[in-house]
Design an enzyme around this catalytic site. Structure first.
Site, PDB file in Angstrom:
ATOM      1  CD  GLU A   6       3.823 -12.657 -12.940  1.00 24.18           C
ATOM      2  OE1 GLU A   6       3.591 -11.081 -12.851  1.00 24.18           O
ATOM      3  OE2 GLU A   6       4.951 -12.925 -12.801  1.00 24.18           O
TER       4      GLU A   6
ATOM      5  CD1 TRP B  72       8.472  -0.931 -10.217  1.00 30.29           C
ATOM      6  CD2 TRP B  72      10.573  -0.083  -9.690  1.00 30.29           C
ATOM      7  NE1 TRP B  72       8.054   0.396  -9.847  1.00 30.29           N
ATOM      8  CE2 TRP B  72       9.474   1.063  -9.689  1.00 30.29           C
ATOM      9  CE3 TRP B  72      11.551   0.914  -9.791  1.00 30.29           C
ATOM     10  CZ2 TRP B  72       9.424   2.285  -8.524  1.00 30.29           C
ATOM     11  CZ3 TRP B  72      11.503   1.682  -8.675  1.00 30.29           C
ATOM     12  CH2 TRP B  72      10.877   2.565  -8.281  1.00 30.29           C
ATOM     13  CE  LYS B  73       8.771  -8.755 -14.880  1.00 33.77           C
ATOM     14  NZ  LYS B  73       8.333  -9.471 -15.975  1.00 33.77           N
TER      15      LYS B  73
ATOM     16  N   GLY C  50       4.435  -5.670 -15.354  1.00 38.16           N
ATOM     17  CA  GLY C  50       6.054  -5.792 -15.230  1.00 38.16           C
ATOM     18  C   GLY C  50       6.153  -4.161 -16.145  1.00 38.16           C
ATOM     19  N   GLY C  51       6.363  -4.395 -17.154  1.00 40.42           N
ATOM     20  CA  GLY C  51       6.113  -2.734 -18.518  1.00 40.42           C
ATOM     21  C   GLY C  51       5.568  -1.838 -17.439  1.00 40.42           C
TER      22      GLY C  51
HETATM   23  P1  13P Z   1       4.639  -7.431 -17.940  1.00 43.14           P
HETATM   24  O1  13P Z   1       2.722  -7.403 -17.581  1.00 43.14           O
HETATM   25  O2  13P Z   1       5.737  -6.746 -18.667  1.00 43.14           O
HETATM   26  O3  13P Z   1       3.799  -8.658 -18.806  1.00 43.14           O
HETATM   27  O4  13P Z   1       5.396  -8.280 -16.471  1.00 43.14           O
HETATM   28  C1  13P Z   1       4.089  -9.240 -15.930  1.00 43.14           C
HETATM   29  C2  13P Z   1       5.077 -10.093 -15.266  1.00 43.14           C
HETATM   30  O5  13P Z   1       6.109 -10.264 -15.107  1.00 43.14           O
HETATM   31  C3  13P Z   1       5.386  -9.284 -13.398  1.00 43.14           C
HETATM   32  O6  13P Z   1       6.051  -9.853 -12.499  1.00 43.14           O
END
Ligand code: 13P
Length: 253
Positions: A166, A10-11, A233-234
């Site tokens: 990643e 979720w950051k 992520g998103g």
């Molecule tokens: P996104 O899926 O938003 O590109 O992010 C990937 C990520 O950093 C998961 O740790």
């Protein structure tokens, strides 16, 4: 045994109320894949998420931790603090930690050791930047990130380690590594583990792909033989999208 995992990072998103709202939405989804599901909320939401998901199969994991168990490290969180709120798994080495918080391989190696000493599981992230790929250095970069932080570990600890490739140029950009690029790198990573350890460790380690995974591209990426899941992520911030990705993991892969 190699596990299939889909983890939502979720950051720095979702306060407490938003965490409850998203978990309520996640609980409404049904899972048809064999993948294990994890979410990584921010520190302030970890305990609430753990409580809310206590009877659920979704594991609550952390996005980071400090290497010390306690002490004068203002603003930091330790492994035993995470464990005290029910967290057993931590993401380490995310490219945003490396880029914005100067986390080096050396520091990450200490964090890895601390997590393992506390019997935690680790999702260890690494990946090249766009320029590394353009200059054909992507294999070297990934190799050194993995070697420097993980290859001092005894074989027995690899049960607690999941790898996450990643590529930095694919994170939050909408640009994804092609399934072929992901497979090529994942196979390379597995060969590194094989060379350093043995076939058992190499075959049993799960290697996740992260970087703009969406419902529309997840199935193709996950169908590759060395891709064992995703770090999202998103798209993990929306319950329907997240479970569309989880369910893209077909039982037959
Ligand atoms: P996104 O899926 O938003 O590109 O992010 C990937 C990520 O950093 C998961 O740790």
């Amino acid at each position: 045994m190699r596990k299939n995992i889909v983890a939502g990072n979720w950051k720095m998103n979702n306060d407490l109320a938003q965490t409850h709202a998203l978990i309520t939405d996640l609980k409404k989804q049904t899972q048809t894949s064999k993948a294990e599901v994890m979410i990584a909320p921010t520190y302030t939401s970890l305990y609430a998420a753990f409580e809310a998901l206590r009877l659920d199969k979704i594991e609550v994991i952390a996005q980071n931790m400090h290497f010390a168990n306690n002490g004068a490290y203002t603003g930091e969180i330790s492994a035993n603090m995470l464990k005290s709120v029910g967290v057993e798994t931590v993401i380490l080495g995310h490219s945003e930690r490396r880029a914005y918080f100067d986390e080096t391989d050396e520091l990450l190696s200490k964090k890895v050791d601390a997590a393992l000493e506390n019997n935690m599981h680790i999702i260890f992230c690494f990946g090249e930047e766009l320029n590394d790929r353009k200059t054909d250095n992507h294999f070297d970069i990934v190799e050194s990130q993995i070697k420097n932080a993980l290859f001092h570990l005894p074989e027995s600890t690899w049960n607690n380690i999941v790898l996450a490739y990643e590529p930095v140029w694919a994170i939050g950009t909408g640009e994804t590594a092609s399934p072929e690029q992901a497979q090529e790198m994942h196979a390379f990573i597995r060969s590194l583990v094989l060379d350093q350890y043995n076939n058992d460790v190499a075959e049993n380690v799960s290697i996740l792909y992260g970087g703009s995974v969406k419902p529309s591209n997840a199935k193709e990426i996950f169908s590759k033989p060395d891709v064992d899941g995703g770090l999202i992520g998103g798209a993990a911030l929306n319950a329907e999208d997240f479970f569309a990705i989880v369910n893209a993991f077909n039982m037959s892969y």
